[in-house]
Write a protein that holds these residues in place. Structure first.
Motif, PDB file in Angstrom:
ATOM      1  N   MET A 109       0.838  -1.241  -0.023  1.00 51.07           N
ATOM      2  CA  MET A 109      -0.195   0.067   0.029  1.00 51.07           C
ATOM      3  C   MET A 109       0.806   1.151  -0.150  1.00 51.07           C
ATOM      4  SD  MET A 109      -3.336  -0.647   0.041  1.00 51.07           S
ATOM      5  CE  MET A 109      -4.115   0.546   1.013  1.00 51.07           C
ATOM      6  N   GLY A 110       0.433   2.165  -0.801  1.00 51.01           N
ATOM      7  CA  GLY A 110       0.868   3.409  -0.941  1.00 51.01           C
ATOM      8  C   GLY A 110       0.158   4.289  -0.211  1.00 51.01           C
ATOM      9  N   MET A 111       0.878   5.807   0.342  1.00 55.32           N
ATOM     10  CA  MET A 111       0.210   6.546   1.009  1.00 55.32           C
ATOM     11  C   MET A 111       0.646   8.124   0.702  1.00 55.32           C
ATOM     12  SD  MET A 111      -0.901   7.267   5.083  1.00 55.32           S
ATOM     13  CE  MET A 111      -1.480   5.873   5.274  1.00 55.32           C
ATOM     14  N   LEU A 112      -0.291   8.877   0.367  1.00 57.94           N
ATOM     15  CA  LEU A 112      -0.094  10.316   0.220  1.00 57.94           C
ATOM     16  C   LEU A 112      -0.599  11.033   1.408  1.00 57.94           C
ATOM     17  CD1 LEU A 112       1.398  12.633  -1.683  1.00 57.94           C
ATOM     18  CD2 LEU A 112      -0.994  12.886  -2.541  1.00 57.94           C
ATOM     19  N   ARG A 113       0.428  11.670   2.219  1.00 59.35           N
ATOM     20  CA  ARG A 113      -0.154  12.600   3.242  1.00 59.35           C
ATOM     21  C   ARG A 113       0.116  14.246   2.931  1.00 59.35           C
ATOM     22  NH1 ARG A 113       2.531  10.477   8.360  1.00 59.35           N
ATOM     23  NH2 ARG A 113       1.208  11.974   9.303  1.00 59.35           N
ATOM     24  N   VAL A 114      -0.824  14.820   3.040  1.00 63.63           N
ATOM     25  CA  VAL A 114      -0.589  16.314   2.642  1.00 63.63           C
ATOM     26  C   VAL A 114      -0.753  17.225   3.850  1.00 63.63           C
ATOM     27  CG1 VAL A 114      -1.424  18.294   1.395  1.00 63.63           C
ATOM     28  CG2 VAL A 114      -1.537  16.086   0.395  1.00 63.63           C
ATOM     29  N   ARG A 121       9.927  11.136   0.621  1.00 64.60           N
ATOM     30  CA  ARG A 121       9.354   9.766   0.757  1.00 64.60           C
ATOM     31  C   ARG A 121       9.817   9.079   2.047  1.00 64.60           C
ATOM     32  NH1 ARG A 121      10.418   5.508  -3.857  1.00 64.60           N
ATOM     33  NH2 ARG A 121      10.534   3.582  -2.550  1.00 64.60           N
ATOM     34  N   LEU A 122       9.114   8.433   2.656  1.00 63.93           N
ATOM     35  CA  LEU A 122       9.122   7.900   3.919  1.00 63.93           C
ATOM     36  C   LEU A 122       9.274   6.021   3.590  1.00 63.93           C
ATOM     37  CD1 LEU A 122       7.019   9.910   6.344  1.00 63.93           C
ATOM     38  CD2 LEU A 122       9.526  10.176   5.722  1.00 63.93           C
ATOM     39  N   ASP A 123      10.287   5.454   3.868  1.00 63.13           N
ATOM     40  CA  ASP A 123      10.017   4.043   3.934  1.00 63.13           C
ATOM     41  C   ASP A 123      10.738   3.574   5.352  1.00 63.13           C
ATOM     42  OD1 ASP A 123       9.286   3.613   1.189  1.00 63.13           O
ATOM     43  OD2 ASP A 123      11.174   4.392   0.484  1.00 63.13           O
ATOM     44  N   PRO A 124      10.254   2.479   5.787  1.00 67.17           N
ATOM     45  CA  PRO A 124      10.540   1.699   7.034  1.00 67.17           C
ATOM     46  C   PRO A 124      12.032   1.620   6.996  1.00 67.17           C
ATOM     47  CG  PRO A 124       8.611   0.737   6.355  1.00 67.17           C
ATOM     48  CD  PRO A 124       9.092   1.733   5.067  1.00 67.17           C
ATOM     49  N   GLY A 125      12.599   2.218   8.081  1.00 71.01           N
ATOM     50  CA  GLY A 125      13.988   1.637   8.431  1.00 71.01           C
ATOM     51  C   GLY A 125      15.276   2.600   7.568  1.00 71.01           C
ATOM     52  N   LYS A 126      14.709   3.597   6.802  1.00 67.13           N
ATOM     53  CA  LYS A 126      15.286   4.289   6.140  1.00 67.13           C
ATOM     54  C   LYS A 126      15.135   5.780   6.543  1.00 67.13           C
ATOM     55  CE  LYS A 126      15.201   1.389   2.010  1.00 67.13           C
ATOM     56  NZ  LYS A 126      14.964   1.421   0.553  1.00 67.13           N
ATOM     57  N   PRO A 127      16.222   6.736   6.070  1.00 66.83           N
ATOM     58  CA  PRO A 127      15.737   8.139   6.477  1.00 66.83           C
ATOM     59  C   PRO A 127      15.002   8.808   5.485  1.00 66.83           C
ATOM     60  CG  PRO A 127      18.209   7.527   5.672  1.00 66.83           C
ATOM     61  CD  PRO A 127      17.469   6.651   5.951  1.00 66.83           C
ATOM     62  N   ALA A 185       6.633   4.609  -3.665  1.00 67.59           N
ATOM     63  CA  ALA A 185       6.945   4.790  -2.183  1.00 67.59           C
ATOM     64  C   ALA A 185       5.858   4.536  -1.081  1.00 67.59           C
ATOM     65  CB  ALA A 185       7.112   6.426  -2.152  1.00 67.59           C
ATOM     66  N   GLU A 186       6.006   3.846  -0.151  1.00 71.98           N
ATOM     67  CA  GLU A 186       5.239   3.299   0.972  1.00 71.98           C
ATOM     68  C   GLU A 186       4.584   4.572   1.497  1.00 71.98           C
ATOM     69  OE1 GLU A 186       5.101   1.422   5.321  1.00 71.98           O
ATOM     70  OE2 GLU A 186       6.234   0.329   3.609  1.00 71.98           O
ATOM     71  N   GLN A 187       5.281   5.561   1.466  1.00 73.66           N
ATOM     72  CA  GLN A 187       4.458   6.800   2.109  1.00 73.66           C
ATOM     73  C   GLN A 187       4.964   8.154   1.357  1.00 73.66           C
ATOM     74  OE1 GLN A 187       3.301   8.718   6.402  1.00 73.66           O
ATOM     75  NE2 GLN A 187       3.591   6.541   6.384  1.00 73.66           N
ATOM     76  N   ILE A 188       4.385   9.096   1.072  1.00 71.84           N
ATOM     77  CA  ILE A 188       4.775  10.352   0.553  1.00 71.84           C
ATOM     78  C   ILE A 188       4.332  11.270   1.365  1.00 71.84           C
ATOM     79  CG2 ILE A 188       4.986  12.070  -1.501  1.00 71.84           C
ATOM     80  CD1 ILE A 188       4.955   9.657  -3.275  1.00 71.84           C
ATOM     81  N   VAL A 189       5.091  12.614   1.753  1.00 73.87           N
ATOM     82  CA  VAL A 189       4.493  13.380   2.931  1.00 73.87           C
ATOM     83  C   VAL A 189       4.807  14.715   2.278  1.00 73.87           C
ATOM     84  CG1 VAL A 189       4.607  14.636   5.009  1.00 73.87           C
ATOM     85  CG2 VAL A 189       4.915  11.977   4.948  1.00 73.87           C
TER      86      VAL A 189
END
Length: 81
Positions: free
Chosen positions: A1-6, A52-58, A69-73
């Motif tokens: 799952m991917g997620m875009l957070r605004v 871009r936010l991915d678990p275990g990575k900066p 991307a797992e998550q984009i903020v």
């Protein structure tokens, strides 16, 4: 799952998509990712910064939408005064 957070003064708005369903051609999943791309472009045009936010990575600053991307903020431009 991917997620875009605004991020906004209301907190954050979220839009999710399932990359596997997108690859399978699921119409709803394709529409979700198209909407995420549209919002990404709109917010970037307004001056927002994307990460871009991915678990275990900066966190990684990105310039273009990345559906993998797992998550984009998206963080709006900060205006001082």
């Amino acid at each position: 799952m991917g997620m875009l957070r605004v991020m906004s003064r209301r907190g954050d708005d979220r839009l999710t998509w399932d990359e596997q369903k997108v690859l399978a051609g699921d119409a709803e999943a394709v529409a979700a990712i198209q909407e995420a791309e549209r919002i990404f472009a709109q917010e970037r045009a307004r001056g927002a910064t994307a990460f871009r936010l991915d678990p275990g990575k900066p966190a990684e600053r990105i310039e273009a939408f990345d559906a993998t991307a797992e998550q984009i903020v998206l963080v709006p431009r900060v205006v001082g005064g």
